[in-house]
Structures are given as structure tokens and as C-alpha cells.
Design an enzyme around this catalytic site. Structure first.
Site, mmCIF file in Angstrom:
data_model
loop_
_atom_site.group_PDB
_atom_site.id
_atom_site.type_symbol
_atom_site.label_atom_id
_atom_site.label_comp_id
_atom_site.label_asym_id
_atom_site.label_seq_id
_atom_site.Cartn_x
_atom_site.Cartn_y
_atom_site.Cartn_z
ATOM 1 N N ASP A 15 1.570 -0.690 -0.107
ATOM 2 C CA ASP A 15 0.507 0.066 -0.383
ATOM 3 C C ASP A 15 0.744 0.925 0.096
ATOM 4 O O ASP A 15 2.419 1.341 0.772
ATOM 5 C CB ASP A 15 -0.736 0.022 1.324
ATOM 6 C CG ASP A 15 -1.837 1.542 1.154
ATOM 7 O OD1 ASP A 15 -2.266 1.541 0.614
ATOM 8 O OD2 ASP A 15 -1.613 1.952 2.321
ATOM 9 N N ASP A 72 -0.086 4.998 1.028
ATOM 10 C CA ASP A 72 -0.199 5.763 2.262
ATOM 11 C C ASP A 72 -0.026 4.996 3.582
ATOM 12 O O ASP A 72 -0.537 4.117 4.071
ATOM 13 C CB ASP A 72 -1.588 6.768 2.017
ATOM 14 C CG ASP A 72 -1.662 7.302 0.844
ATOM 15 O OD1 ASP A 72 -0.750 8.030 0.092
ATOM 16 O OD2 ASP A 72 -2.845 7.771 -0.053
ATOM 17 N N SER A 105 -5.598 5.504 -4.539
ATOM 18 C CA SER A 105 -5.659 6.650 -4.589
ATOM 19 C C SER A 105 -5.146 6.514 -5.724
ATOM 20 O O SER A 105 -4.184 6.355 -6.713
ATOM 21 C CB SER A 105 -4.112 7.473 -4.380
ATOM 22 O OG SER A 105 -4.283 8.578 -4.684
ATOM 23 N N ARG A 106 -5.871 7.484 -7.007
ATOM 24 C CA ARG A 106 -5.923 7.943 -8.217
ATOM 25 C C ARG A 106 -4.710 8.364 -8.566
ATOM 26 O O ARG A 106 -4.467 8.974 -9.788
ATOM 27 C CB ARG A 106 -7.654 7.916 -8.757
ATOM 28 C CG ARG A 106 -8.010 7.872 -8.191
ATOM 29 C CD ARG A 106 -9.760 8.185 -9.498
ATOM 30 N NE ARG A 106 -10.120 7.264 -9.808
ATOM 31 C CZ ARG A 106 -11.391 6.673 -10.342
ATOM 32 N NH1 ARG A 106 -11.976 8.349 -11.382
ATOM 33 N NH2 ARG A 106 -12.078 5.554 -10.613
ATOM 34 N N ASN A 107 -4.202 9.357 -7.328
ATOM 35 C CA ASN A 107 -2.877 10.538 -7.678
ATOM 36 C C ASN A 107 -1.431 9.384 -7.211
ATOM 37 O O ASN A 107 -0.226 9.985 -7.061
ATOM 38 C CB ASN A 107 -3.170 10.992 -6.291
ATOM 39 C CG ASN A 107 -3.731 12.308 -6.626
ATOM 40 O OD1 ASN A 107 -4.246 13.199 -7.492
ATOM 41 N ND2 ASN A 107 -4.948 12.319 -5.853
ATOM 42 N N GLY A 139 -7.234 4.983 3.962
ATOM 43 C CA GLY A 139 -7.429 3.405 2.979
ATOM 44 C C GLY A 139 -8.776 3.312 2.471
ATOM 45 O O GLY A 139 -8.206 2.287 0.759
ATOM 46 N N ASP A 191 -1.478 -1.067 5.946
ATOM 47 C CA ASP A 191 -1.375 0.227 7.451
ATOM 48 C C ASP A 191 -3.432 -0.194 7.952
ATOM 49 O O ASP A 191 -3.522 1.292 8.576
ATOM 50 C CB ASP A 191 -0.802 1.621 6.892
ATOM 51 C CG ASP A 191 -1.408 2.266 6.756
ATOM 52 O OD1 ASP A 191 -2.295 2.052 5.138
ATOM 53 O OD2 ASP A 191 -2.273 3.666 7.409
#
Ligand code: BG6
Ligand code: MG
Length: 216
Positions: free
Chosen positions: A9, A11, A114-116, A46, A168
Site C-alpha cells: 500500500d 499511504d 489513490s488516483r494520485n 485507506g 496500514d
């Protein structure tokens, strides 16, 4: 035997953009006069942009057009924070763990809602460490659905049983387990205690421990 796949993951595992997501949602909430605290923000960890908006709204109904405009506005606030991200924003142990895993021949994947995510990887200058990148565009059903992890395993051309996930978020741990994968939970037991191994971060585990998990 072919080496396993490690799926990370983003973030909260590789970097900590949760603060920027919080500030983006907080700015939107302030614009619109909605109550929103740091404690409220914990539940957004998340989960997808749309589900985050639903949680922020706490049951308040708004037209779809307004929802789209609010999500775009939050994303613009968030993207402005991303401009400040540099390799110094890698979490402790992230680079050395990834390097050790690559040197050991493991396949490396990203599984972020995330799309970022690709922008963040580029800012951290680690894009080319990944064999497969699954982001918020890869699948329709977001965590806690297992789809994104299964999608990354497909990219590796490995069975799910050969993949180990680092997460996380509670929703992420649930998704990894539903995918039939081993999972390393990063954070407190109350949040990630369902994982096969719980630790404080990538600085807190060795590659040997992780490889042993696969056959555990
Ligand atoms: C996850 C974050 O990685 O991506 C969530 O943990 C976020 O907080 C989700 O809502 C979607 O991100 P984005 O950048 O597509 O709005
Ligand atoms: Mg996370």
C-alpha cells in the site's frame, strides 16, 4: 522456485500522505460549514475518495453534481500539497526494504486506492522500483474488496498464495486476507491486528521475517 511478490500500500506504508488527505478534506469541510475533526479522519484511512466523501457527509444528502464538484475541489487542495513531496518523505526503512527485496529477486507491486498514486511515486522518485502499479484506476471495487490485490498478483503472473501484502488500514488488511494473501499490518493492533504479522513500519521488519511468512 520463483520468488514471491510483495505488494505495498502507499499511504501510511511507503510515505505518509494521510496528513495531506486530512487537510484537503478539512478545507472542503470548512468551505461548506461541515464539522470534521482529525478523529473523524481516521475512518477515511485507506478508503476511496467517494467513500471518504460519504463518511464526511455523515448521512447528509447532496445532489450528485455537488458531490462531484466537492470531490474535485478536495482533490485540487490535495494535489497542491503533493507539490511539496520529495524523496525525503519516504517513511523510515522504506527505501532500504524495497532495495533488499529487489536484490533478493522478489517482484514488487503497488496497490493503492489513490488516483494520485503514480504522481506520488514520481515525487518520491521510486516509480522504477515497481514491477506492477495498481492505483485508484485499476479496479472498480475498492478495499476492503480483494480486487486490487488480485489484480496486482495477475500482473506478477503469480498465484495469490505467493503474494505478501503490507497495509496500514483495516480495510486494506481485510482486502488482503480476502484475496488469500499473507498480510503484514503496520500500526496498532486495534487497527491491523487481523494481519499475520504486526509491526511499526518497514524499518521494523526484516526481509527474512517476511519471506518466512510465505511458508508459515
Ligand atoms: C488511499 C488513501 O490511498 O487513497 C485514502 O489512504 C484516499 O485516504 C484514497 O481517500 C483515494 O485517494 P485519491 O488520491 O484518489 O483521492
Ligand atoms: Mg494506507
Amino acid at each position: 522456485m520463483v520468488n514471491p511478490g510483495l505488494i505495498f500500500d502507499l499511504d501510511g506504508v511507503i510515505t505518509d500522505t494521510a496528513e495531506y488527505h486530512y487537510r484537503g478534506w478539512k478545507q472542503l469541510a470548512d468551505d461548506e460549514g461541515l464539522p470534521f475533526t482529525r478523529e473523524d479522519n481516521e475512518a477515511l484511512r485507506g478508503v476511496s475518495r467517494r467513500e471518504s466523501l460519504n463518511l464526511l457527509l455523515k448521512g447528509k444528502q447532496i445532489p450528485e453534481e455537488t458531490a462531484q464538484e466537492w470531490m474535485t475541489r478536495k482533490n485540487n487542495y490535495y494535489k497542491a500539497y503533493l507539490e511539496d513531496i520529495t524523496p525525503a518523505d519516504l517513511l523510515p526503512g522504506a527505501r532500504s526494504f524495497l532495495e533488499a527485496a529487489i536484490n533478493a529477486g522478489a517482484k514488487i507491486g503497488l496497490a493503492s486506492a489513490s488516483r494520485n498514486a503514480k504522481t506520488v511515486l514520481a515525487c518520491l522518485q521510486i516509480t522504477n522500483m515497481f514491477d506492477v502499479i495498481g492505483d485508484g484506476y485499476a479496479v472498480q471495487n475498492t478495499k476492503p474488496a480483494p480486487d486490487l490485490f488480485v489484480w496486482v498478483a495477475g500482473g506478477f503472473q503469480l498465484p495469490v498464495t505467493r503474494c505478501i501484502v503490507f497495509e496500514d488500514a483495516e480495510a486494506g488488511v481485510t482486502a488482503a486476507l480476502r484475496a488469500g494473501m499473507k498480510c503484514v499490518g503496520i500500526g496498532p493492533h486495534e487497527r491491523v491486528g487481523q494481519a499475520h504479522l504486526v509491526c511499526d513500519g518497514l524499518h521494523d521488519v526484516s526481509l527474512e521475517q517476511i519471506m518466512a511468512l510465505e511458508t508459515a
